[in-house]
Design a protein around this motif. Structure first.
Motif, PDB file in Angstrom:
ATOM      1  N   SER A   1      10.582  36.211  18.635  1.00 54.76           N
ATOM      2  CA  SER A   1      11.048  36.333  17.192  1.00 54.76           C
ATOM      3  C   SER A   1      11.491  34.949  17.034  1.00 54.76           C
ATOM      4  O   SER A   1      12.381  34.452  17.991  1.00 54.76           O
ATOM      5  CB  SER A   1      12.051  36.943  16.888  1.00 54.76           C
ATOM      6  OG  SER A   1      11.797  38.416  16.841  1.00 54.76           O
ATOM      7  N   LEU A   2      10.763  33.949  16.187  1.00 55.86           N
ATOM      8  CA  LEU A   2      11.162  32.770  15.996  1.00 55.86           C
ATOM      9  C   LEU A   2      12.363  32.672  15.086  1.00 55.86           C
ATOM     10  O   LEU A   2      12.500  33.367  14.188  1.00 55.86           O
ATOM     11  CB  LEU A   2       9.955  32.233  15.111  1.00 55.86           C
ATOM     12  CG  LEU A   2       8.650  32.402  15.907  1.00 55.86           C
ATOM     13  CD1 LEU A   2       7.427  31.398  15.350  1.00 55.86           C
ATOM     14  CD2 LEU A   2       9.127  31.813  17.342  1.00 55.86           C
ATOM     15  N   ALA A   3      13.195  31.405  15.187  1.00 52.51           N
ATOM     16  CA  ALA A   3      14.424  31.397  14.379  1.00 52.51           C
ATOM     17  C   ALA A   3      13.912  31.170  13.031  1.00 52.51           C
ATOM     18  O   ALA A   3      14.817  31.539  12.051  1.00 52.51           O
ATOM     19  CB  ALA A   3      15.195  30.024  14.955  1.00 52.51           C
ATOM     20  N   ALA A   4      12.919  30.180  12.646  1.00 52.37           N
ATOM     21  CA  ALA A   4      12.710  30.118  11.252  1.00 52.37           C
ATOM     22  C   ALA A   4      11.457  30.865  11.002  1.00 52.37           C
ATOM     23  O   ALA A   4      10.336  30.751  11.789  1.00 52.37           O
ATOM     24  CB  ALA A   4      12.397  28.689  11.061  1.00 52.37           C
TER      25      ALA A   4
ATOM     26  N   CYS B   1       8.772  25.786  18.859  1.00 52.02           N
ATOM     27  CA  CYS B   1       9.197  26.850  17.890  1.00 52.02           C
ATOM     28  C   CYS B   1      10.712  27.061  18.592  1.00 52.02           C
ATOM     29  O   CYS B   1      10.595  27.679  19.625  1.00 52.02           O
ATOM     30  CB  CYS B   1       8.400  27.673  17.367  1.00 52.02           C
ATOM     31  SG  CYS B   1       6.710  27.407  17.020  1.00 52.02           S
ATOM     32  N   LEU B   2      11.657  27.082  17.740  1.00 52.84           N
ATOM     33  CA  LEU B   2      12.966  27.526  17.951  1.00 52.84           C
ATOM     34  C   LEU B   2      12.910  29.160  17.882  1.00 52.84           C
ATOM     35  O   LEU B   2      12.213  29.884  17.324  1.00 52.84           O
ATOM     36  CB  LEU B   2      14.047  27.230  17.048  1.00 52.84           C
ATOM     37  CG  LEU B   2      14.394  25.569  17.289  1.00 52.84           C
ATOM     38  CD1 LEU B   2      15.463  25.180  16.177  1.00 52.84           C
ATOM     39  CD2 LEU B   2      15.038  25.423  18.468  1.00 52.84           C
ATOM     40  N   LEU B   3      13.430  29.848  19.075  1.00 51.45           N
ATOM     41  CA  LEU B   3      13.552  31.210  19.025  1.00 51.45           C
ATOM     42  C   LEU B   3      15.024  31.840  18.689  1.00 51.45           C
ATOM     43  O   LEU B   3      16.138  31.337  18.466  1.00 51.45           O
ATOM     44  CB  LEU B   3      13.418  31.765  20.648  1.00 51.45           C
ATOM     45  CG  LEU B   3      12.005  31.156  21.158  1.00 51.45           C
ATOM     46  CD1 LEU B   3      12.261  31.506  22.777  1.00 51.45           C
ATOM     47  CD2 LEU B   3      10.989  32.095  20.549  1.00 51.45           C
ATOM     48  N   ARG B   4      14.942  33.002  18.239  1.00 51.84           N
ATOM     49  CA  ARG B   4      16.360  33.904  17.409  1.00 51.84           C
ATOM     50  C   ARG B   4      17.112  34.102  18.803  1.00 51.84           C
ATOM     51  O   ARG B   4      18.421  33.869  18.694  1.00 51.84           O
ATOM     52  CB  ARG B   4      15.910  35.144  16.959  1.00 51.84           C
ATOM     53  CG  ARG B   4      14.860  34.736  15.698  1.00 51.84           C
ATOM     54  CD  ARG B   4      14.816  35.989  14.800  1.00 51.84           C
ATOM     55  NE  ARG B   4      13.959  35.993  13.653  1.00 51.84           N
ATOM     56  CZ  ARG B   4      13.449  36.849  13.034  1.00 51.84           C
ATOM     57  NH1 ARG B   4      13.933  38.184  13.381  1.00 51.84           N
ATOM     58  NH2 ARG B   4      12.776  36.812  12.025  1.00 51.84           N
TER      59      ARG B   4
ATOM     60  N   GLU C   1      16.028  28.306  24.469  1.00 58.35           N
ATOM     61  CA  GLU C   1      16.037  28.897  22.892  1.00 58.35           C
ATOM     62  C   GLU C   1      14.641  28.255  22.202  1.00 58.35           C
ATOM     63  O   GLU C   1      14.468  28.314  20.910  1.00 58.35           O
ATOM     64  CB  GLU C   1      17.112  28.556  22.106  1.00 58.35           C
ATOM     65  CG  GLU C   1      18.230  29.254  22.602  1.00 58.35           C
ATOM     66  CD  GLU C   1      19.607  28.798  21.936  1.00 58.35           C
ATOM     67  OE1 GLU C   1      19.616  27.735  21.301  1.00 58.35           O
ATOM     68  OE2 GLU C   1      20.627  29.402  21.986  1.00 58.35           O
TER      69      GLU C   1
ATOM     70  N   GLU D   1       6.911  36.584  13.980  1.00 60.15           N
ATOM     71  CA  GLU D   1       7.378  36.847  15.277  1.00 60.15           C
ATOM     72  C   GLU D   1       5.869  36.964  15.973  1.00 60.15           C
ATOM     73  O   GLU D   1       4.941  37.168  15.196  1.00 60.15           O
ATOM     74  CB  GLU D   1       8.181  38.190  15.588  1.00 60.15           C
ATOM     75  CG  GLU D   1       7.430  39.352  15.022  1.00 60.15           C
ATOM     76  CD  GLU D   1       8.515  40.505  14.978  1.00 60.15           C
ATOM     77  OE1 GLU D   1       9.629  40.484  15.387  1.00 60.15           O
ATOM     78  OE2 GLU D   1       7.819  41.597  14.994  1.00 60.15           O
TER      79      GLU D   1
END
Length: 221
Positions: free
Chosen positions: A11-14, A63-66, A44, A90
């Motif tokens: 899952s991506l943070a954004a 890409c930043l991750l959740r 992350e 995601e």
């Protein structure tokens, strides 16, 4: 994958990054429907590496991750693009494939030193000029002279030039433009590490070895 061989969802943070990643992969697949992508995550951030078939560069879209994750796997770029759920932000990691040679020789993670921060508008203009010159000179050739060898030689001549004020080959600039990495506002930087040169943008990077990456033609489109 190094940590877990079972299918997993990242899952991506954004949520917007999912759409941007899908667009990045779609542009990559324009040149090579059978393209591979190497995914690396150790914390992350997940980094998606590709190599557009008509550019002698390696591109990366981070890409930043959740939540933190660990993996290192080479997958089909097409399957990865299909696995992205833009609405949920995601994607499920596809099954591993046998990676091409470039996937085993990625740019270094650290040790980069700054060579300059070219203005974004100047970089975009340089990318546009590359495309315009190639098209104009191609159209000036007689029909019988427009062979693949002639077009590759012309592309090599143009792309081997450097971005003014830097040692960065214009192929790295053109690749960043073609992959959509120059769309976002923000500072750009030209970096160096050993034999590698890199153009860093707010959306990702393109990197090239000074000696080039052999094996594929470089005809622009």
């Amino acid at each position: 994958m190094t940590a877990d061989a079972s299918p997993r969802t990242l899952s991506l943070a954004a949520a917007q990054d999912a759409g941007d990643l899908a667009a990045f992969l779609a542009r990559q697949l324009r040149w090579d429907r059978a393209a591979a992508a190497r995914l690396q995550a150790d914390g992350e951030v997940v980094a998606v590496f590709t190599r557009p078939a008509r550019f002698e560069v390696i591109a990366v879209r981070p890409c930043l991750l959740r939540a933190p994750a660990r993996l290192d796997v080479t997958v089909s770029a097409g399957e990865l693009a299909e696995a992205i759920d833009v609405e949920r932000g995601e994607f499920t990691v596809p099954g591993q494939v046998t990676g091409p040679a470039w996937a085993g020789l990625l740019p270094p993670r650290g040790g980069w030193r700054a060579l300059g921060e070219p203005a974004a508008e100047r970089v975009r203009e340089a990318a546009g000029a590359v495309v315009a010159e190639f098209r104009a000179r191609t159209e000036a050739l007689a029909a019988g002279e427009r062979t693949r060898a002639a077009l590759d030689a012309l592309a090599e001549e143009i792309w081997s030039r450097t971005l003014p004020g830097t040692p960065l080959p214009l192929r790295a600039v053109h690749a960043a433009h073609a992959l959509g990495l120059l769309r976002a506002a923000g500072p750009l930087a030209v970096l160096a590490c050993g034999s590698w040169l890199r153009l860093r943008t707010p959306l990702g990077s393109t990197a090239v070895r000074r000696a080039g990456l052999p094996g594929l033609s470089v005809t622009p489109r």
